[in-house]
Write a protein that holds these residues in place. Structure first.
Motif, PDB file in Angstrom:
ATOM      1  N   THR A 195      72.720 -13.402 -27.099  1.00 46.85           N
ATOM      2  CA  THR A 195      71.935 -12.832 -25.989  1.00 46.85           C
ATOM      3  C   THR A 195      70.587 -12.336 -26.531  1.00 46.85           C
ATOM      4  O   THR A 195      70.548 -11.665 -27.578  1.00 46.85           O
ATOM      5  N   LEU A 196      69.485 -12.651 -25.792  1.00 50.37           N
ATOM      6  CA  LEU A 196      68.138 -12.152 -26.092  1.00 50.37           C
ATOM      7  C   LEU A 196      67.679 -11.333 -24.881  1.00 50.37           C
ATOM      8  O   LEU A 196      67.626 -11.845 -23.763  1.00 50.37           O
ATOM      9  N   GLU A 197      67.425 -10.052 -25.111  1.00 48.37           N
ATOM     10  CA  GLU A 197      66.968  -9.161 -24.027  1.00 48.37           C
ATOM     11  C   GLU A 197      65.440  -8.999 -24.129  1.00 48.37           C
ATOM     12  O   GLU A 197      64.906  -8.641 -25.193  1.00 48.37           O
ATOM     13  N   ILE A 198      64.758  -9.270 -22.998  1.00 46.87           N
ATOM     14  CA  ILE A 198      63.290  -9.114 -22.920  1.00 46.87           C
ATOM     15  C   ILE A 198      63.020  -7.872 -22.090  1.00 46.87           C
ATOM     16  O   ILE A 198      63.437  -7.797 -20.917  1.00 46.87           O
ATOM     17  N   ARG A 199      62.402  -6.912 -22.715  1.00 45.71           N
ATOM     18  CA  ARG A 199      62.167  -5.646 -22.030  1.00 45.71           C
ATOM     19  C   ARG A 199      60.884  -5.729 -21.168  1.00 45.71           C
ATOM     20  O   ARG A 199      59.820  -6.071 -21.654  1.00 45.71           O
ATOM     21  N   LYS A 200      61.040  -5.417 -19.878  1.00 45.84           N
ATOM     22  CA  LYS A 200      59.914  -5.361 -18.918  1.00 45.84           C
ATOM     23  C   LYS A 200      58.962  -6.539 -19.127  1.00 45.84           C
ATOM     24  O   LYS A 200      57.839  -6.393 -19.605  1.00 45.84           O
ATOM     25  N   PRO A 201      59.418  -7.732 -18.796  1.00 43.10           N
ATOM     26  CA  PRO A 201      58.558  -8.898 -19.027  1.00 43.10           C
ATOM     27  C   PRO A 201      57.306  -8.889 -18.138  1.00 43.10           C
ATOM     28  O   PRO A 201      57.313  -8.300 -17.056  1.00 43.10           O
ATOM     29  N   THR A 202      56.260  -9.541 -18.642  1.00 42.94           N
ATOM     30  CA  THR A 202      54.971  -9.699 -17.927  1.00 42.94           C
ATOM     31  C   THR A 202      54.628 -11.167 -17.944  1.00 42.94           C
ATOM     32  O   THR A 202      55.286 -11.964 -18.640  1.00 42.94           O
ATOM     33  N   PRO A 203      53.620 -11.577 -17.191  1.00 42.15           N
ATOM     34  CA  PRO A 203      53.247 -13.010 -17.246  1.00 42.15           C
ATOM     35  C   PRO A 203      52.926 -13.486 -18.646  1.00 42.15           C
ATOM     36  O   PRO A 203      53.046 -14.665 -18.955  1.00 42.15           O
ATOM     37  N   PHE A 204      52.565 -12.551 -19.535  1.00 45.09           N
ATOM     38  CA  PHE A 204      52.256 -12.938 -20.911  1.00 45.09           C
ATOM     39  C   PHE A 204      53.508 -13.438 -21.640  1.00 45.09           C
ATOM     40  O   PHE A 204      53.400 -14.189 -22.602  1.00 45.09           O
ATOM     41  N   ASP A 205      54.690 -12.994 -21.156  1.00 42.79           N
ATOM     42  CA  ASP A 205      55.926 -13.371 -21.842  1.00 42.79           C
ATOM     43  C   ASP A 205      56.368 -14.782 -21.506  1.00 42.79           C
ATOM     44  O   ASP A 205      57.374 -15.267 -22.017  1.00 42.79           O
ATOM     45  N   GLY A 206      55.672 -15.476 -20.643  1.00 43.75           N
ATOM     46  CA  GLY A 206      56.015 -16.853 -20.347  1.00 43.75           C
ATOM     47  C   GLY A 206      55.791 -17.736 -21.560  1.00 43.75           C
ATOM     48  O   GLY A 206      54.880 -17.492 -22.348  1.00 43.75           O
ATOM     49  N   GLY A 207      56.611 -18.773 -21.704  1.00 47.45           N
ATOM     50  CA  GLY A 207      56.480 -19.681 -22.827  1.00 47.45           C
ATOM     51  C   GLY A 207      57.798 -20.405 -23.112  1.00 47.45           C
ATOM     52  O   GLY A 207      58.759 -20.349 -22.341  1.00 47.45           O
ATOM     53  N   ILE A 208      57.847 -21.072 -24.269  1.00 49.66           N
ATOM     54  CA  ILE A 208      59.051 -21.820 -24.674  1.00 49.66           C
ATOM     55  C   ILE A 208      59.846 -20.955 -25.638  1.00 49.66           C
ATOM     56  O   ILE A 208      59.366 -20.616 -26.721  1.00 49.66           O
ATOM     57  N   TYR A 209      61.070 -20.593 -25.240  1.00 47.50           N
ATOM     58  CA  TYR A 209      61.965 -19.797 -26.076  1.00 47.50           C
ATOM     59  C   TYR A 209      62.977 -20.718 -26.734  1.00 47.50           C
ATOM     60  O   TYR A 209      63.566 -21.582 -26.080  1.00 47.50           O
ATOM     61  N   THR A 210      63.182 -20.483 -28.004  1.00 50.22           N
ATOM     62  CA  THR A 210      64.095 -21.331 -28.789  1.00 50.22           C
ATOM     63  C   THR A 210      65.084 -20.444 -29.531  1.00 50.22           C
ATOM     64  O   THR A 210      64.685 -19.424 -30.117  1.00 50.22           O
ATOM     65  N   CYS A 211      66.364 -20.878 -29.490  1.00 48.35           N
ATOM     66  CA  CYS A 211      67.418 -20.186 -30.275  1.00 48.35           C
ATOM     67  C   CYS A 211      67.888 -21.162 -31.339  1.00 48.35           C
ATOM     68  O   CYS A 211      68.250 -22.310 -31.034  1.00 48.35           O
ATOM     69  N   LYS A 212      67.924 -20.693 -32.574  1.00 47.95           N
ATOM     70  CA  LYS A 212      68.277 -21.559 -33.699  1.00 47.95           C
ATOM     71  C   LYS A 212      69.442 -20.929 -34.472  1.00 47.95           C
ATOM     72  O   LYS A 212      69.421 -19.739 -34.771  1.00 47.95           O
ATOM     73  N   ALA A 213      70.477 -21.765 -34.767  1.00 46.69           N
ATOM     74  CA  ALA A 213      71.640 -21.316 -35.547  1.00 46.69           C
ATOM     75  C   ALA A 213      71.685 -22.111 -36.826  1.00 46.69           C
ATOM     76  O   ALA A 213      71.571 -23.343 -36.801  1.00 46.69           O
ATOM     77  N   VAL A 214      71.886 -21.415 -37.985  1.00 46.16           N
ATOM     78  CA  VAL A 214      71.837 -22.053 -39.298  1.00 46.16           C
ATOM     79  C   VAL A 214      73.013 -21.565 -40.128  1.00 46.16           C
ATOM     80  O   VAL A 214      73.303 -20.358 -40.175  1.00 46.16           O
ATOM     81  N   ASN A 215      73.781 -22.513 -40.780  1.00 45.14           N
ATOM     82  CA  ASN A 215      74.737 -22.160 -41.841  1.00 45.14           C
ATOM     83  C   ASN A 215      74.663 -23.226 -42.915  1.00 45.14           C
ATOM     84  O   ASN A 215      73.815 -24.129 -42.844  1.00 45.14           O
ATOM     85  N   GLU A 216      75.558 -23.154 -43.905  1.00 45.22           N
ATOM     86  CA  GLU A 216      75.462 -24.031 -45.058  1.00 45.22           C
ATOM     87  C   GLU A 216      75.770 -25.482 -44.715  1.00 45.22           C
ATOM     88  O   GLU A 216      75.504 -26.383 -45.509  1.00 45.22           O
ATOM     89  N   CYS A 217      76.355 -25.713 -43.536  1.00 41.00           N
ATOM     90  CA  CYS A 217      76.694 -27.073 -43.160  1.00 41.00           C
ATOM     91  C   CYS A 217      75.621 -27.732 -42.309  1.00 41.00           C
ATOM     92  O   CYS A 217      75.710 -28.929 -41.998  1.00 41.00           O
TER      93      CYS A 217
END
Length: 1102
Positions: free
Chosen positions: A1045-1067
């Motif tokens: 979960t990613l919580e954005i506090r009090k978003p504004t038009p400036f917060d618009g954009g492409i959000y990416t979630c990345k998961a990394v392990n040794e495999c």
């Protein structure tokens, strides 16, 4: 005055024997009107009692009525010597209302006790007797003090009598004092009860409850303060004050007070004294005038008070000049110093617990006997006279016979002349033999004598005087003849045998009332008439006894055998020459094989006839028979065995008897052997024919023929003949197989569908005019049913295949194996006009294959194929291995055998053997798999294993055996767990749930969520426009159970954009994107989403 008996027949049930107690009849409830009389009766069985029982009557719980005997109460007792029953009666005279209540009768002996309760109802007026239902509570549970307090004074006397109150006046005084005290007390919470009762020697506690727990109390007895001692114990428990009196005695029967300050609580203690029992009763005495008399008895307590009576009148101490009373411990004495004739009578000593009576007889002077009676010995019908003489001629007396008084009659006379007393008995009989006594009246004399009767000898047999008694004895048993005899003096016994002389096995025993004649091991020669003779001085008697000796029958003669069949025969025999003295009941038949020793019984019910048809024998086996005779004594010895014989039967008739071909002078016949040949084999066949219209059968062939075909020649053309054939063996001819329709001797015309006319060239030169033709039959095989499927044979067996066919002229026969010509050295072929035979003497594996046989006539042919499979035992399994050994188990593996014996492997047989004994035991049988686990092995042993292969032919000749033994370790062996390759659970991160739609309002917190999996746990990174958000305080990141979960506090038009979630392990790694554009205003926005590149999501705000 009215009299009612409580034991009369009108009011009482029928007397019955008490199975448990002492009573024969118990006193029953009674009812009487005021002024009437009633009697209660109790009966006690005295047959088993050595002394008279002691009986007491009580009213209520403990008031003894023995001391109340007088005007209104009488006690009676008597004894019936015939029935041996004691009768005890309590009579109530002139009853009044106070007599009503409960009563009890107690009876006791030395070692037994019994009691019975009953009620008395007193009515004011005479009413019909009606038995009440009885009270549910016994009188002993009633509080008498409570009844007296509540009752009017007029009822006091009635209550006293009903509840057995003896000191009514004293109780009323105490009751008056109690009533005065019944006022409210301030010092006592609970006062003493008005009265207490305790048995002598027991303990009692007097208890009060005081209002002040610290108050001191005083205990007074008859106004005097009680001091603490071993018998008086004071206790204070809270508000309770207790006085305990141990071992109460009669001195403790007094008034007690408990004093608290100025207030007192009164009570009365009554000590009940137990009844005094008479432990040693009085004894009867007989004295002369002037002698001293001393009656002695013993009671249960020392110094007890007793009452002495003579003939029911009490003896008082005022008569001390006549009687003297003495006490010595528990013993009580009544002494009369100088007895007189008037002192004779019955003396009674009474206590409150028992009564004892004794008789005193005082004689005036001593009587002298001048002549006593003497013993007499008399014969039958003689006179017997007993005579005695005494000194006083005025003395009378009685004569006794065995203790009973003699009553004179016509035969028995009693006389008294002066001093002589006589008893005369005329015509003496055996019943007169007894002990006779003369007792002078008033004197302690008993003159006795015995009358002995001389009895002539007599033999007491039931059939004496009729035909002689017959005694039956089984041979070999002991013969014992008990003959009752009588005679006085004891007679002499003589035994005689009329027909034979006695031997050493015979002896005679003589007893007082019978004689015994004994023969040890009776034999047939002991039969005859025996005479017993009795002799004594009085006379003689004799009797004849017939002795019959019976035995098992003699064995019959050897049985004869006749009418022998296939499995049966008829057995005949004759009765035994001697039946043992008893009729023959039947016979038992046995048989055995000649070479055997075991006889088998053929019948379980006895055979009544002299013939028997034995069945169910095996044909061709030699048998023997023997017979037993049976009578009521037993079974005879077996007869000699019969002559050996063999059950055998002729064969059945030949089968498939048909005409094969017919010409103008010959007939060709064929048949098959009989279905049943039997043990006699087959010697040959008899072929006969009979002309139509004749009954004479003519042999078609000379002698017997062993073939199953025949050609009958030299027949007359046109004759119609019947043919029949019989099979012959050792047992004879079989039934005839007959051709039902007559056969006409002429050429047979064939059906055009099966026959073809074929041209034949003539030897003549002119072919066109001399050409002729003959008839052909189309070739065809008649393949037997069993050859239509694969023929399976074992190696070494003989193969004989017969294939019938038709075809004319004789067809050409060709055999092929797998398309190749047969080798005549290996396989034999024999052809005839009707069949072809393939013969292999000893089958081998290479004989397996497909055999084709072809019939060829000109351009016509027929063909059949026969598949033959030769099988052999398989080879042993291969590559046997001992895979593992653990606990009590061993695991084995192997591979199938290289040689399967040309048959499918059906399974394996697994065996084990202990290394010490090497004895093999089968573990698995018909096992299908090629691996197994052998369980239940013995700890500490070593085992070898071997495995056999199995197919249709059987087990393999050899087995595969393990090279090394399996050692079963003893307890304590360390278990080595099997090693497993660790499973690799590693997994590259992969998002399982995308980022979802969002409607975002500017100024309000929002969250973006997705789900990921991966091992080991991946590290999570959030990006906005590829910029890492980890250090930005505006964003908060959560991860729980794979949910990101990613919580954005009090978003504004400036917060618009492409959000990416990345998961990394040794495999590896994975990422997911979301296109997000915030609204400038606070109004809700519409949103949509689309998947980009598989796992990436772009979230667009419009």
């Amino acid at each position: 005055m009215m009299f009612i008996s409580a034991s009369s027949a009108e009011t009482q049930p029928e007397e019955h024997q008490d199975p448990i107690g002492l009573f024969v009849a118990r006193p029953q409830d009674g009812e009487v009107t005021v002024g009437g009389n009633i009697t209660f009766t109790a009966k006690v069985a005295g047959e088993s009692l050595l002394k008279k029982p002691s009986v007491k009557w009580f009213k209520g719980k403990w008031m003894d009525l023995g001391s109340k005997v007088g005007k209104h109460l009488q006690l009676h007792e008597n004894y019936d010597r015939n029935s041996k029953v004691y009768t005890f009666e309590m009579e109530i005279i002139e009853a009044n209302m106070t007599f009503a209540g409960g009563y009890r009768c107690e009876v006791s002996t030395k070692d037994k006790f019994d009691s019975s309760n009953f009620n008395l109802t007193v009515n004011e007026t005479l009413i019909p007797f009606c038995r009440g239902e009885g009270k549910s509570e016994s009188q002993s549970d009633v509080d008498v003090w409570d009844i007296l307090r509540k009752a009017p004074p007029t009822e006091y006397e009635k209550i006293a009598f009903q509840y057995g109150i003896t000191d009514l006046r004293g109780m009323l005084k105490r009751l008056k004092r109690i009533k005065k005290e019944e006022k409210k007390s301030t010092a006592f919470l609970k006062k003493l009860d008005p009265a207490y009762q305790v048995d002598k020697g027991q303990k009692i506690k007097l208890m009060v409850e005081v209002a002040n727990p610290d108050a001191d109390v005083k205990w007074l007895k008859n106004g005097q303060e009680i001091q603490v001692s071993g018998r008086y114990i004071f206790e204070a428990v809270g508000n309770k004050r207790i006085l305990t009196i141990n071992h109460c005695s009669l001195a403790d029967d007094a008034a007690y007070e408990c004093v608290v300050g100025d207030e007192k609580s009164f009570t009365e203690l009554f000590v009940k004294e137990p009844p005094i029992l008479i432990t040693h009763p009085l004894e009867d005495q007989m004295v002369m005038v002037g002698e001293r008399v001393e009656f002695e008895c013993e009671v249960s307590e020392e110094g007890a008070t007793v009452k002495w009576e003579k003939d029911g009148i009490e003896l008082t101490r005022e008569e001390t000049f006549k009687y003297r009373f003495k006490k010595d411990g528990k013993k009580q004495y009544l002494i009369i110093n100088e007895s007189t004739k008037e002192d004779s009578g019955h003396y009674t000593v009474k206590t409150n617990g028992g009564v004892s009576v004794a008789e005193l007889i005082v004689q005036e002077k001593k009587l002298e006997v001048y002549q006593s009676i003497a013993d007499l010995t008399v014969k039958a019908r003689d006179q017997a006279v007993f005579k005695c003489e005494v000194s006083d001629e005025n003395v009378k007396g009685i004569w006794l016979k065995n203790g009973k008084e003699v009553i004179p009659d016509e035969r028995i006379k009693i006389s008294h002349i002066g001093r002589i007393h006589k008893l005369t008995i005329e015509d003496v009989t055996p019943e007169d033999e007894a002990d006779y006594s003369f007792i002078p009246q008033g004197f302690a004399y008993n003159l006795s004598a015995k009358l002995q009767f001389l009895e002539p000898p007599k033999i007491h047999l039931d059939c004496l005087g009729q035909s002689p008694d017959t005694i039956v004895v089984v041979a070999g048993n002991k013969l014992r003849l008990d003959v009752p005899v009588s005679g006085d003096p004891t007679p002499t016994v003589i035994w005689q045998k009329l027909l034979f002389e006695s031997e050493g096995r015979v002896r005679v025993e003589m007893h007082e009332d019978h004689c015994v004649f004994i023969i040890e091991g009776a034999e047939k020669e002991d039969e005859g008439v025996y005479r017993v003779i009795l002799k004594n001085p009085v006379g003689e008697d004799k009797a004849d006894i017939t002795v019959k000796v019976i035995d098992v029958p003699d064995p019959p003669e050897a049985p004869t055998i006749s009418n022998i069949g296939e499995d049966y025969c008829t057995v005949q025999w004759q009765p035994p020459k001697y039946d043992g003295g008893q009729p023959v009941l039947g016979y038992i038949l046995e048989r055995k094989k000649k070479k055997s020793y075991r006889w088998m019984r053929l019948n379980f019910d006895l055979l009544k006839e002299l013939t028997y048809e034995a069945k169910r024998m095996i044909e061709g086996v030699v048998y023997e028979m023997r017979i037993y005779a049976v009578n009521s004594i037993g079974m005879s010895r077996p007869s000699p065995a019969s002559q050996p014989f063999m059950p055998i039967a002729p064969p059945s008739e030949p089968t498939h008897f048909t005409v094969e071909d017919v010409s103008d002078s010959t007939v060709s016949l064929k048949w098959r052997p009989p279905e049943r040949i039997g043990a006699g084999g087959l010697d040959g066949y008899i072929l006969e024919y009979c002309k139509d219209g004749s009954t004479e059968w003519i042999p078609a062939l000379p002698g017997l023929t062993e073939r199953t075909t025949a050609l009958v020649k030299d027949l007359v053309t046109g004759d119609k003949l019947y043919f029949r054939i019989k099979a012959v063996n050792l047992a004879g001819e079989s039934g005839a197989a007959t051709i039902k329709e007559p056969v006409t001797v002429q050429e047979i015309l064939r059906d055009s569908s099966t026959l073809i006319r074929c041209p034949v060239s003539s030897d003549s030169e002119d072919i066109s005019t001399t050409s002729r033709s003959y008839i052909c039959k189309r070739p065809k095989f008649w393949l037997p049913r069993h050859l239509r499927q694969t023929l399976v044979k074992k190696v070494g067996e003989t193969i004989n295949i017969v294939i019938p066919f038709q075809g004319k002229p004789r067809p050409k026969i060709t055999w092929l194996k797998n398309g190749q010509t047969l080798d005549s050295k290996d396989v034999g072929i024999r052809n005839s006009n009707t069949d072809t035979i393939l013969f292999i003497r000893k089958a081998e594996l290479h004989h397996s294959g497909t055999y084709e046989v072809t019939l060829q006539i000109e351009n016509m042919s027929d063909k059949v194929a026969i598949i033959i499979q030769i099988i052999d035992k398989p080879g042993p399994p291969q590559n046997i291995k001992l895979v593992d050994v653990w606990g009590f188990n061993a695991a084995l593996e192997w591979t199938p055998p290289q040689d399967d014996g040309n048959a499918q492997i059906l399974g394996y047989t697994v065996q084990k053997a202990d290394k010490k004994t090497m004895e093999w035991y089968t573990v698995f049988d018909h096992y299908r798999r090629t691996n197994c686990i052998v369980s239940d092995l013995i700890m500490g042993n070593e085992y070898f294993f071997r495995i056999f292969s199995e197919n249709l032919c059987g087990l393999s000749e050899t087995a595969a055996t393990t090279k090394n033994p399996a050692h079963i370790q003893k307890t304590g062996t360390i278990y080595k767990p099997p090693s497993y390759k660790a499973h690799d659970f590693s997994e590259a991160p992969k998002f399982t749930h995308p980022l979802v739609n969002r409607s975002v309002i500017a100024g309000y917190n929002t969250t973006l969520s997705c789900a990921v999996r991966g091992i080991p746990k991946p590290k999570i990174f959030w990006f906005k426009n590829k910029m890492d958000l980890s250090g930005d305080a505006k964003y908060r990141m959560f991860s729980k159970q794979g949910v990101l979960t990613l919580e954005i506090r009090k978003p504004t038009p400036f917060d618009g954009g492409i959000y990416t979630c990345k998961a990394v392990n040794e495999c590896g790694e994975d990422e997911i994107e979301l296109l997000n554009q915030e609204c400038a205003s606070s109004a809700p926005c519409s949103a949509g989403y689309q998947y980009l590149q598989g796992s990436k999501i772009k979230f667009i705000i419009i």
